[in-house]
Every structure is written in structure tokens, then in C-alpha cells.
Design a protein around this motif. Structure first.
Motif, PDB file in Angstrom:
ATOM      1  N   THR A  14       0.940  -1.195   0.091  1.00  0.00           N
ATOM      2  CA  THR A  14      -0.317  -0.008   0.066  1.00  0.00           C
ATOM      3  C   THR A  14       0.784   1.348  -0.080  1.00  0.00           C
ATOM      4  OG1 THR A  14      -1.527  -1.288   1.226  1.00  0.00           O
ATOM      5  CG2 THR A  14      -1.882   1.130   1.234  1.00  0.00           C
ATOM      6  N   ARG A  39       1.786   1.885  -3.450  1.00  0.00           N
ATOM      7  CA  ARG A  39       0.775   2.499  -4.202  1.00  0.00           C
ATOM      8  C   ARG A  39       0.466   3.938  -4.014  1.00  0.00           C
ATOM      9  NH1 ARG A  39      -2.417  -1.241  -3.325  1.00  0.00           N
ATOM     10  NH2 ARG A  39      -3.806  -0.536  -1.646  1.00  0.00           N
ATOM     11  N   VAL A  40       0.922   4.184  -2.695  1.00  0.00           N
ATOM     12  CA  VAL A  40       0.393   5.502  -2.597  1.00  0.00           C
ATOM     13  C   VAL A  40       1.677   6.574  -3.010  1.00  0.00           C
ATOM     14  CG1 VAL A  40       0.567   7.480  -0.287  1.00  0.00           C
ATOM     15  CG2 VAL A  40      -0.740   5.157  -0.141  1.00  0.00           C
ATOM     16  N   ASP A  67       3.296   5.681  -5.672  1.00  0.00           N
ATOM     17  CA  ASP A  67       3.082   5.765  -7.047  1.00  0.00           C
ATOM     18  C   ASP A  67       2.125   6.784  -7.544  1.00  0.00           C
ATOM     19  OD1 ASP A  67       5.160   3.694  -7.372  1.00  0.00           O
ATOM     20  OD2 ASP A  67       3.641   2.184  -7.709  1.00  0.00           O
ATOM     21  N   ASP A  68       1.067   6.817  -6.698  1.00  0.00           N
ATOM     22  CA  ASP A  68      -0.160   7.816  -6.773  1.00  0.00           C
ATOM     23  C   ASP A  68       0.453   9.137  -6.882  1.00  0.00           C
ATOM     24  OD1 ASP A  68      -1.894   5.503  -7.362  1.00  0.00           O
ATOM     25  OD2 ASP A  68      -2.722   5.775  -5.190  1.00  0.00           O
ATOM     26  N   THR A 115       2.588  10.049 -10.021  1.00  0.00           N
ATOM     27  CA  THR A 115       1.476  10.349 -10.921  1.00  0.00           C
ATOM     28  C   THR A 115       0.777  11.837 -10.744  1.00  0.00           C
ATOM     29  OG1 THR A 115       1.190   7.799 -11.380  1.00  0.00           O
ATOM     30  CG2 THR A 115      -0.431   9.351 -12.108  1.00  0.00           C
ATOM     31  N   GLU A 116       0.463  11.970  -9.873  1.00  0.00           N
ATOM     32  CA  GLU A 116      -0.384  13.185  -9.475  1.00  0.00           C
ATOM     33  C   GLU A 116       0.730  14.365  -9.790  1.00  0.00           C
ATOM     34  OE1 GLU A 116      -3.089  16.065  -8.577  1.00  0.00           O
ATOM     35  OE2 GLU A 116      -3.097  13.903  -9.381  1.00  0.00           O
ATOM     36  N   ASP A 118       1.211  14.615 -13.672  1.00  0.00           N
ATOM     37  CA  ASP A 118      -0.043  15.304 -14.131  1.00  0.00           C
ATOM     38  C   ASP A 118      -0.261  16.639 -13.940  1.00  0.00           C
ATOM     39  OD1 ASP A 118      -0.462  12.899 -15.353  1.00  0.00           O
ATOM     40  OD2 ASP A 118      -2.008  12.248 -13.760  1.00  0.00           O
ATOM     41  N   SER A 142      -3.515  20.795  -9.200  1.00  0.00           N
ATOM     42  CA  SER A 142      -3.939  19.557  -8.188  1.00  0.00           C
ATOM     43  C   SER A 142      -4.690  19.897  -7.257  1.00  0.00           C
ATOM     44  CB  SER A 142      -2.525  19.045  -7.872  1.00  0.00           C
ATOM     45  OG  SER A 142      -2.668  17.738  -6.961  1.00  0.00           O
ATOM     46  N   ASN A 199      -4.050  18.339  -4.397  1.00  0.00           N
ATOM     47  CA  ASN A 199      -3.063  18.126  -3.236  1.00  0.00           C
ATOM     48  C   ASN A 199      -2.327  19.364  -3.377  1.00  0.00           C
ATOM     49  OD1 ASN A 199      -0.722  17.627  -2.137  1.00  0.00           O
ATOM     50  ND2 ASN A 199      -1.139  15.588  -2.192  1.00  0.00           N
TER      51      ASN A 199
END
Length: 289
Positions: A76, A79-80, A82-83, A86-87, A90, A97, A99
Motif C-alpha cells: 500500500t 501504491r500511495v 506511485d499515486d 503520477t499526481e 500530471d 492539483s 493536493n
């Protein structure tokens, strides 16, 4: 709908300012030494450097304990992280954003020319903390490049490009100095935190390198960086000199305490002297002075 006074900042300008305030709050909470140096930056670049370090700090916290304390397992955490990468990428592309820390960083990246070539290696090194416990020479160098040298390069992009219109590439001497200063900072921290990294995180970043070898590398990197600091824009030199000299002072203490019983620190009076010397325009000190 929300009410507002006509004289209030609204819309994107308010969001931008709030994002930068959030980044500044992150830095203020986590690093007193960084706060000391960053206050010496000129207003042209100060918020940009805070935005960079705030994102770095958030990513560090994903892999260095708080996420695990919140109940996340390694998968997890990955995954956090990686997110977040990506954010971030982007947000650089689209200019927004949800965030706030990412939004602040993306504003800096767009203005100063920080792209995926610097962002991706940083997150690659952060992911390494989830998968690699024992480093050798090659993995140490790769980790330091992504975790520290590219951060120095991001800051250099801000030093050179903030408020200047179209971003340009810094000259090679400055690039080399930024990388070596970032590497020195990271190796100092590896030595200072070796017991914590091994005991609390199960990591050994220095591998087979002896303490003497690491300190010699730190000294060489700090001295190389000191040679190019005078080439930086004038509104950055004091802050970078202060940061350099704080870590040079730490290196001196690490030389003097081969097996320190506690984490080596710079006493507050010495920090004040370092700040005063930098503010008065003194050249960066030698790593062994």
C-alpha cells in the motif's frame, strides 16, 4: 457558493497562495535548519525552494515510518507513493492539483523548468526504500542521485529561472556543484542517522564503505560545491552558503567523533555564527576548517 469581500484574493490566485502557505507549513514543521537557510533566500526564489522541499518531505514520510504507523503495509505504501508521483507529473502538465503541496510544487516546476527527468529519479529512489535494505556502492550512488542530487538540481532550476520567463538550462559547472552539494548532504545524513536507519528502518545505505571513506567523499563534495556557490545568482548565495557551512560543521563533528553516542548536531550558537557569516557575504568554509 461562498461569500467574499470584494478586496479579497479569490479564485486561482487564492488557491495558489494557499498551496504555497501549505508547503511553507510543512517545511516549518519538519526542518529548523532548512528554515534558517531558506529565510536567507531572496523573495524571487524562496517560495519555490519551499515548494520543492515540501513535496520531498511528503514523499519521505510515505517510506520512512508515518505511513507504516498509520497501518499501511509495504504494498500500500508503494501504491500511495506511485499515486503521488503520477499526481505530481500530471499536475506539472495541467497546472493544477487537488493536493495543495503537489499544486505548489507543480507551479514551481512549470515556472522553473523542472520536468519528469528530475521528478522520476526522485520517486525511483523513494521506492528503493521499500525494497532495498542493504546497499552496495552502485546502489548507493543511484539512490543518492535520485534522493538528493536531483533535489539540488531542482533547486538550481529555481535559482536560475524563477521570474525569468522561459526556463533555460544552468551551466555545467553549476549542475556539477548542485549535484555534489546534494550528495554531501545525503552522505552526512547517512552517517548521522546510521543507528536509526539500521535499528528502526532496517536499512544500511553505506554498505561496505568505511566511515573514513564516506567522510573523505563528503569533504571532496563540499569543497567542490563551495567553488561554484559564488557563481549562483546573488539572491541565492547567502542561503546556499549557510546550508553548505551547516553541513561542513556537521562533517567536522563527524570527523571528531568516530563513534558518536548520539546524533551529531550543530549547537545553536554555531548555527547563528554560520548564518551571520553567510549573511555578511563570507565565502563558503572549507569542509575541514
Amino acid at each position: 457558493m461562498t461569500g467574499r469581500r470584494d478586496d479579497e484574493v479569490t479564485g486561482l490566485a487564492l488557491y495558489d497562495r494557499t498551496a504555497e502557505d501549505a508547503a511553507a507549513a510543512v517545511i516549518a514543521a519538519y526542518s529548523t535548519s532548512f528554515g534558517l537557510a531558506s529565510r536567507m533566500l531572496g523573495p524571487r526564489v524562496r517560495s519555490h525552494v519551499r515548494n520543492i522541499y515540501a513535496l520531498v518531505r511528503v514523499a519521505d514520510e510515505i517510506v520512512d515510518g508515518p505511513a507504516r504507523s498509520a497501518g499501511l503495509d509495504a504494498e500500500t505504501e508503494r501504491r500511495v507513493l506511485d499515486d503521488l508521483e503520477t499526481e505530481t507529473l500530471d499536475a506539472i502538465d495541467r497546472g493544477f492539483s487537488a493536493n495543495l503541496v503537489v499544486h505548489a510544487f507543480a507551479r514551481t516546476a512549470r515556472e522553473c523548468g523542472i520536468g519528469g527527468d528530475l521528478v522520476r529519479p526522485f520517486f525511483t529512489s523513494m521506492r528503493t526504500d521499500l525494497t532495498t535494505a542493504q546497499h552496495d556502492g552502485a546502489s548507493h550512488d543511484a539512490y543518492v542521485y535520485g534522493s538528493a542530487e536531483v533535489v539540488g538540481l531542482m533547486c538550481l532550476q529555481a535559482f536560475v529561472n524563477a521570474g525569468e520567463g522561459a526556463p533555460r538550462q544552468p551551466e555545467p559547472r553549476l549542475v556539477d556543484g548542485a549535484r555534489r552539494l546534494g550528495a554531501a548532504f545525503q552522505d552526512v545524513n547517512f552517517l548521522r542517522d546510521a543507528d536509526h536507519d539500521a535499528g528502526a528502518l532496517g536499512r544500511d545505505y553505506l554498505g561496505a564503505s568505511t566511515r573514513e571513506e564516506v567522510l573523505a567523499r563528503i569533504d571532496a563534495d563540499l569543497d567542490a560545491a563551495a567553488e561554484v556557490i559564488p557563481l549562483l545568482p546573488a539572491d541565492c548565495r547567502r542561503a546556499v552558503t549557510a546550508a553548505h557551512d551547516l553541513f561542513a560543521a556537521l562533517a567536522v563533528r563527524l570527523h571528531g567523533e568516530p563513534e558518536p553516542e548520539a546524533r551529531v548536531r550543530v549547537p545553536n550558537p554555531v548555527k547563528a555564527l554560520v548564518a551571520a557569516r553567510a549573511w555578511l557575504g563570507f565565502s563558503p568554509r572549507s569542509a575541514r576548517a
